[in-house]
Design an enzyme around this catalytic site. Structure first.
Site, PDB file in Angstrom:
ATOM      1  N   GLU A 153     -16.658  21.525   2.347  1.00  0.00           N
ATOM      2  CA  GLU A 153     -16.364  20.612   1.241  1.00  0.00           C
ATOM      3  C   GLU A 153     -16.130  19.173   1.707  1.00  0.00           C
ATOM      4  OE1 GLU A 153     -13.150  22.550  -0.807  1.00  0.00           O
ATOM      5  OE2 GLU A 153     -14.512  23.861  -1.899  1.00  0.00           O
ATOM      6  N   GLU A 312     -18.408  29.769  -3.450  1.00  0.00           N
ATOM      7  CA  GLU A 312     -16.998  30.128  -3.658  1.00  0.00           C
ATOM      8  C   GLU A 312     -16.653  30.044  -5.134  1.00  0.00           C
ATOM      9  OE1 GLU A 312     -14.042  27.763  -1.661  1.00  0.00           O
ATOM     10  OE2 GLU A 312     -15.212  27.624   0.167  1.00  0.00           O
TER      11      GLU A 312
HETATM   12  C1  GAL Z   1     -11.835  25.660  -1.699  1.00  0.00           C
HETATM   13  C2  GAL Z   1     -11.888  25.774  -0.193  1.00  0.00           C
HETATM   14  C3  GAL Z   1     -11.458  27.145   0.269  1.00  0.00           C
HETATM   15  C4  GAL Z   1     -10.173  27.553  -0.421  1.00  0.00           C
HETATM   16  C5  GAL Z   1     -10.375  27.464  -1.909  1.00  0.00           C
HETATM   17  C6  GAL Z   1      -9.161  27.886  -2.696  1.00  0.00           C
HETATM   18  O1  GAL Z   1     -11.884  24.348  -2.133  1.00  0.00           O
HETATM   19  O2  GAL Z   1     -13.188  25.532   0.287  1.00  0.00           O
HETATM   20  O3  GAL Z   1     -11.278  27.134   1.668  1.00  0.00           O
HETATM   21  O4  GAL Z   1      -9.151  26.698  -0.028  1.00  0.00           O
HETATM   22  O5  GAL Z   1     -10.666  26.142  -2.249  1.00  0.00           O
HETATM   23  O6  GAL Z   1      -9.356  27.741  -4.082  1.00  0.00           O
END
Ligand code: GAL
Length: 675
Positions: A153, A312
């Site tokens: 990110e 994710e």
């Molecule tokens: C994302 C990040 C992950 C985790 C997740 C939690 O932004 O890439 O590592 O922290 O958020 O929601």
């Protein structure tokens, strides 16, 4: 833009961030057993593992990662392997404290979290290139490797650093962009407030100032910070491509406008082999499934319309909002399949096994603290089966109906200080226009203002404060050639240097809209205006009013009260073979819908009248087939008429359907249409 799929992955991607270094290796055996049970096809590993992989400078410990990759391979799970460059080890910071980033106020961050990086730091760059090279050499040929996941990110949590290294780097960037200090002075309008620079050495990052800073300098610094992140991505990507040819390289984006506001994804979308995205529901009272659809549409658009991958999202609640509600039963599947409908080649999560320690232990996961006798686990297993049944949609493209213009640079410029009204928020306008289109069941492509728009019958411009001459000419040609355009207020005002276009507002859009704006008069907090139009109907606006002077456009709606009483509020300009609408106030949802109804009629895009607004219908199509996704976010069962021949096969249940598709409350149906 090469859009590739993870190597060796022949199903939709299903899995998540897997951080097994947080567990004894005995747990890994259970992990892979459960992965098989759930139908996991790919996991992301190693994203935060630098300190374990290089425990001392130049000393590497790859043993555990070797064993892990072998284990995953033996169990048929593909690997998205991270370069761990988002968290350098503690030893690195001890050697290079100058690589910690500094805020505009001069505060240097500390190690002990993640993402504390000055991306201009030569020491950081060298160290990141070093660990990336080691990983590429060691694992480039590993049979489990499907995808490289560079960093994590870019742009959050630190979007820009203001240290002395960055100052020097910024000066070099300015020289490449402008060629001379005189040109910088001209671009930044430094004649104002005596800000003229005599040499590059006098120019600093826009650090804290006593009052409003130079807006063009601030805008350029956002561009510089974004370009600096991109330099580092490219370095890692090129190392990986060189040492491990044939493995696609990605970095996980955060296209949701509320989740990362510092990266110009139009540029980044062209730099990766596969666009991937992270998305989390923001529980701010708005309809989360609409915001999700918008982020997914934006992601597909930065991928140029090609399939992309959701890398994710969450199985249930997150842990970083003020209040973190659990997802309702069925919501995780609806979220996942909404992303797939809008072009994702799978649904991945943060994270596989819920952490027991650390800052994210209260964040949901695929394997929750409660283990497998839980609703989350049962829904995870069901989703794995569902995604397996949808494998054939891979490679097909989501079919758009209309386009919305979005430009990060314009958003950055509009967000600077001392604007006519702080209540005018570009993102809010984009959300709002998007929602009216969503409610009409129209699938939205986002487009850059200078891109070819000729494929779209309707183009909506919710907020384009910064509009280049080229973008203005592009929109004019679009309308002349038969397009229907809808432009909202405070668009077309400045050029790429935040300088007001010469002549009357809205400089870059005057001609296409057939009007000028003499003056605007933003409204106070509780002020509303009434506007009246066809058949005596009346609509409501707030935040903004203007004194519009038609110069070819016809007045369709007028202000009935407020500062601009009696003047045009909404106009329509017939130009060439097309039409350009202008909306000069912030309309509430019902009022905006009335205008969009008229514009959609001009454009000949009917949507799906009669379908409840919370029933989402999206199509994917390709040489292999046409698919209709229907997601029922409402508490009532719904009936969705099938497109085309009106017959097909529902893939999640395997049953034939014809005529109308019944979608129970909260459920998802995916139909392969016949013919
Ligand atoms: C994302 C990040 C992950 C985790 C997740 C939690 O932004 O890439 O590592 O922290 O958020 O929601």
């Amino acid at each position: 833009m090469p859009q590739t799929t993870p190597k060796g992955l022949h199903r939709l991607a299903f899995g998540g961030d897997y951080n097994p270094e947080q567990w004894p290796e005995s747990v890994w055996q259970e992990d892979v057993r459960l992965m098989r049970e759930a139908g996991v096809t790919m996991v992301s590993v190693g994203i935060f593992s630098w300190a374990l992989l290089e425990p001392e400078r130049g000393r590497y410990d790859f043993g555990w990662l070797d064993r892990l990759l072998d284990l995953l391979h033996e169990n048929g799970v593909r690997v998205d392997l991270g370069t761990p460059t988002v968290v350098p080890p503690a030893w690195f910071y001890r050697l290079h404290p100058e690589a910690l980033p500094v805020t505009a106020e001069g505060v240097r961050y500390s190690h002990g979290s993640r993402g504390a990086i000055c991306h201009s730091s030569p020491a950081y760059r060298a160290a990141a290139a070093g660990i990336t090279t080691e990983l590429a050499r060691r694992y480039g040929g590993h049979p489990a490797l499907a995808l490289w996941h560079v960093h994590n990110e870019y742009g959050v949590p630190v979007s820009a650093c203001y240290c002395d290294n960055c100052a020097a780097h910024f000066r070099r960037w300015l020289d490449r962009r402008y060629g001379s200090v005189e040109a910088v002075n001209e671009a930044w309008g430094t004649a104002f407030w005596g800000q003229r620079y005599g040499s590059y050495e006098e120019i600093d990052p826009p650090r804290a100032t006593p009052t409003a800073g130079n807006p063009a300098q601030r805008l350029d610094y956002r561009r510089f910070a974004d370009a600096t992140l991109l330099e580092n991505f490219r370095t890692e990507r090129d190392i990986l491509r060189g040492l491990a040819p044939g493995i696609p390289v990605t970095t996980n984006f955060m296209t949701a406008l509320s989740q990362c506001d510092s990266v110009d994804y139009w540029t980044w979308g062209r730099e990766v082999d596969l666009v991937t995205n992270d998305h989390y529901l923001i529980t701010d009272g708005r309809r989360t499934h609409v915001n999700l659809a918008m982020a997914a549409d934006l992601t597909r658009s930065v991928a140029g319309g090609a399939p992309w991958l959701l890398l994710e999202h969450s199985t249930s609640g997150v842990n970083w909002q003020a209040r973190n509600p659990a997802k309702r039963p069925g919501e995780m599947a609806r979220n996942s399949l909404a992303h797939v409908a809008r072009g994702s080649e799978g649904a991945m999560f943060f994270q596989w096994r819920q952490s027991q320690r650390g800052a994210e232990k209260f964040h949901s996961a695929m394997v929750p603290h409660g283990g497998t006798d839980t609703r989350i686990w049962r829904e995870v297993v069901a989703l794995g089966a569902g995604l397996d049944a949808l494998a054939e949609v891979r490679g097909t493209r989501t079919v758009p109906d209309v386009a919305m213009l979005w430009d990060w640079h314009s958003w950055w410029a509009q967000g600077l200080e001392w604007r006519p009204s702080e209540a005018h928020d570009a993102r809010e306008r984009a959300d709002s226009f998007y929602e009216t289109l969503y409610d009409r069941h129209l699938t939205v492509d986002f487009a850059h203002p200078e891109s070819d728009l000729s494929a779209y019958p309707l183009v909506v411009v919710p907020a384009l404060y910064l509009t280049t001459e080229a973008a203005g000419a592009n929109l004019r040609a679009y309308v002349e050639n038969g397009g229907t355009l809808v432009v909202s207020y405070f668009s077309g005002i400045v050029d790429e240097h935040d300088a007001v276009h010469p002549g009357a507002y809205p400089g870059a859009l005057r001609e296409v809209l057939g009007l000028t704006v003499e003056e605007w008069s933003p409204l106070l907090d509780d002020q509303r205006v009434r506007i009246t139009g066809p058949g005596g109907a009346s609509l409501t606006g707030d935040v903004w009013t203007e004194f519009v002077v038609p110069r070819g456009a016809e007045t369709v709606w007028s202000y009935a009260d407020g500062p601009a009483a009696g003047r045009p509020a909404v106009t329509r300009h017939r130009l060439g073979r097309g039409t350009a609408w202008y909306v000069s106030t912030r309309l509430d949802a019902a009022s905006l819908d009335a205008i969009m109804a008229a514009a959609c009629e001009d454009a000949g895009v009917p949507g799906r009248p009669g379908l409840p607004r919370d029933v989402e219908v999206v199509r994917r199509a390709g040489p292999g087939g046409h698919y209709l996704f229907a997601l029922n976010h409402s508490p009532e069962d719904a009936a969705v008429p099938l497109d085309g021949t009106g017959t097909g096969t529902e893939l999640l249940g395997g049953a034939p359907v014809s005529g109308e598709l019944t979608v129970p409350a909260g459920a998802v149906r995916v139909v392969r249409l016949d013919g």
